[in-house]
Design an enzyme around this catalytic site. Structure first.
Site, PDB file in Angstrom:
ATOM      1  N   TYR A   1      -2.138  -1.999  10.029  1.00  0.00           N
ATOM      2  CA  TYR A   1      -1.830  -1.906   9.010  1.00  0.00           C
ATOM      3  C   TYR A   1      -0.748  -1.354   7.668  1.00  0.00           C
ATOM      4  O   TYR A   1       0.037  -2.222   6.985  1.00  0.00           O
ATOM      5  CB  TYR A   1      -3.246  -0.661   8.235  1.00  0.00           C
ATOM      6  CG  TYR A   1      -3.449  -1.080   6.833  1.00  0.00           C
ATOM      7  CD1 TYR A   1      -3.844  -2.118   6.079  1.00  0.00           C
ATOM      8  CD2 TYR A   1      -3.172  -0.365   5.614  1.00  0.00           C
ATOM      9  CE1 TYR A   1      -4.138  -2.530   4.786  1.00  0.00           C
ATOM     10  CE2 TYR A   1      -3.384  -0.541   4.604  1.00  0.00           C
ATOM     11  CZ  TYR A   1      -4.045  -1.558   4.280  1.00  0.00           C
ATOM     12  OH  TYR A   1      -3.990  -2.186   2.572  1.00  0.00           O
TER      13      TYR A   1
ATOM     14  N   SER B   1       0.834  -0.982  -0.194  1.00  0.00           N
ATOM     15  CA  SER B   1       0.101  -0.287   0.026  1.00  0.00           C
ATOM     16  C   SER B   1       1.072   1.168  -0.439  1.00  0.00           C
ATOM     17  O   SER B   1       1.985   0.949   0.583  1.00  0.00           O
ATOM     18  CB  SER B   1      -1.175   0.530   1.181  1.00  0.00           C
ATOM     19  OG  SER B   1      -1.556   1.300   1.672  1.00  0.00           O
TER      20      SER B   1
END
Length: 257
Positions: free
Chosen positions: A163, A149
Site C-alpha cells: 500500500y 496517504s
C-alpha cells in the site's frame, strides 16, 4: 464553486468512504457527478441520495485496472452527463490486515501486483483516459485530484509495504501529470490523507490501537471522509485554480513538516 457549476465530475471508488463523501460534496456544490466503482450495488443508493437533492447523477461499474472498463466509464459519463471536466481518483485497496506493516521478505508477488494494479495502475489509467479525451475535445477548467496517504510520506510506520509503495507512486505520478497538463489549463493535485475513519480503516485498525494513534494527532481525533472531501472541493473550485502539482496534507497534524 460557482465557476464549476454544472460541470461533470467522475469519481472512482465512489462506493467507499472518501469516494462517497467526495461525490456528495461535489454534487452539493452543483456538479453533475458520475459515481463509479466495482461495487455497483452500493452505487445505486449513493446515486439515489444525490438525485434526491435535484442534481444530475449516473452510476456505472468501473474496474480501474482494466483499460476497456476505464474507457467505457468515461464514454458513458460523457454520453449521459457531458464531457468529464473533473476527475477524482479515490479507488484504492490495501492488503488484508494492512494496519500492521508486513516484512518485505514475506510479501508474495501476487499480493504486490494486486495492490499496485488497483492503486497505481488504476490511477494512471484514469488520468491517461482523461487526458486523451481532453486532447481530442478540450474542456475548460479541467481538474484532476488524486488520493495518496500520509503512510506514503512517512514510509509506513503502520501501513503495509504494498500500500505504501502504491501511494508513493501516486505522489510522483501527480507531479508529472501536472507538468504535462498545465499547458492545457488542467490542474493536477494530490490529497494525502492521514488516519480517516472509513471501512478500510476499520478493517485494518485494531480498536485497541486507536487511542494511541489519536495521541499522535495534534487535532485530537481520527479524520472523517468529509474532511478529505472538503480539501478535494477546494482543489476543484475557483480557489484552487492556481494550485497544481501540489500535495495537500489532510491529517490533523499527524505529519507536520
Amino acid at each position: 464553486m460557482q465557476a464549476l457549476e454544472n460541470r461533470v465530475a467522475l469519481v472512482t471508488g465512489a462506493a467507499g468512504g472518501i469516494g462517497r463523501a467526495c461525490a456528495l460534496v461535489l454534487a452539493k456544490a452543483g456538479l453533475r457527478v458520475a459515481v463509479t466503482d466495482v461495487d455497483v450495488a452500493s452505487l445505486d443508493g449513493l446515486a439515489s441520495e444525490i438525485r434526491a437533492t435535484g442534481r444530475d447523477v449516473m452510476a456505472c461499474r468501473l474496474d480501474v485496472t482494466d483499460e476497456a472498463s476505464v474507457a467505457s466509464a468515461f464514454e458513458r459519463a460523457g454520453a449521459g452527463l457531458g464531457p468529464v471536466a473533473v476527475l477524482i481518483t479515490c479507488a484504492g485497496i490495501m492488503s488484508e490486515g494492512g494496519g500492521a506493516a508486513a516484512d518485505l521478505a514475506d510479501i508474495a508477488v501476487d499480493e504486490w501486483d494486486r495492490i499496485q494494479s488497483v492503486n497505481t495502475r488504476g490511477t494512471f489509467l484514469c488520468i491517461r483516459e482523461y487526458l486523451r479525451r481532453h486532447r481530442e475535445a478540450p474542456v475548460t477548467g479541467g481538474r484532476i485530484v488524486t488520493l495518496s496517504s500520509a503512510a506514503a510520506q512517512l514510509g509506513g510506520y503502520r501501513g503495509d509495504p504494498c500500500y505504501v509503495a502504491s501511494k508513493a507512486a501516486i505522489l510522483g505520478l501527480t507531479k508529472i501529470a501536472a507538468r504535462q497538463a498545465a499547458a492545457a489549463g488542467i490542474t493536477v493535485n494530490c490529497v494525502a490523507a492521514g488516519p480517516v475513519r472509513t471501512g478500510m480503516f476499520e478493517r485494518a485498525m485494531d480498536p485497541s490501537g486507536v487511542p494511541g494513534l489519536v495521541d499522535k494527532i495534534p487535532i485530537g481525533r481520527i479524520g472523517e471522509a468529509a474532511d478529505v472531501a472538503a480539501a478535494v472541493t477546494y482543489l476543484v473550485g475557483e480557489g484552487g485554480a492556481w494550485v497544481t502539482g501540489s500535495t495537500l496534507d489532510v491529517n490533523g497534524g499527524y505529519r507536520m513538516q
